[in-house]
Structures are given as C-alpha cells and as structure tokens.
Design a protein around this motif. Structure first.
Motif: not given
Length: 61
Positions: A5-20
């Motif tokens: 998903v895109d970080c709502p603040t900066c737009g960086t791609k972020v893995e949607w996982a429990e480790k995050n």
C-alpha cells in the motif's frame, strides 16, 4: 504474495504485513505526522444537513 500500500503521509510503497508495526505508514515519523494533522484538526469529515440549534435551548425533535 505480499500486499503493498502507499504510505498515507509520503506515498512510499509499504508492505502490509504484521512485521511492519507502523502499517499503513512507512515509519514512526510518518505515523506521528498524521497524528499531528488530526490533533490540529487538519482533517474533517463533512456533515450534511445538520440540525439547526434553537435559541431558547429547547431540545430539537
């Protein structure tokens, strides 16, 4: 397969996982920026057709 998903603040791609632990944000910094925006009331949910307040403090029906 991983979901990103895109970080709502900066737009960086972020893995949607429990480790995050900051998901959906990319970092603690972005999470805090978003929280600060809410605290400063920069976000609002629009309301439509709010009831009118009466001048004599009588409850509205």
């Amino acid at each position: 397969m991983a979901t990103f998903v895109d970080c709502p603040t900066c737009g960086t791609k972020v893995e949607w996982a429990e480790k995050n632990k900051f998901r959906p944000f990319c970092s603690e910094r972005c999470k805090q920026i978003d929280l600060g925006a809410w605290a400063e009331e920069k976000y609002a949910i629009p309301a439509v057709n709010l009831p009118q307040e009466s001048d004599d403090n009588t409850p509205l029906q």
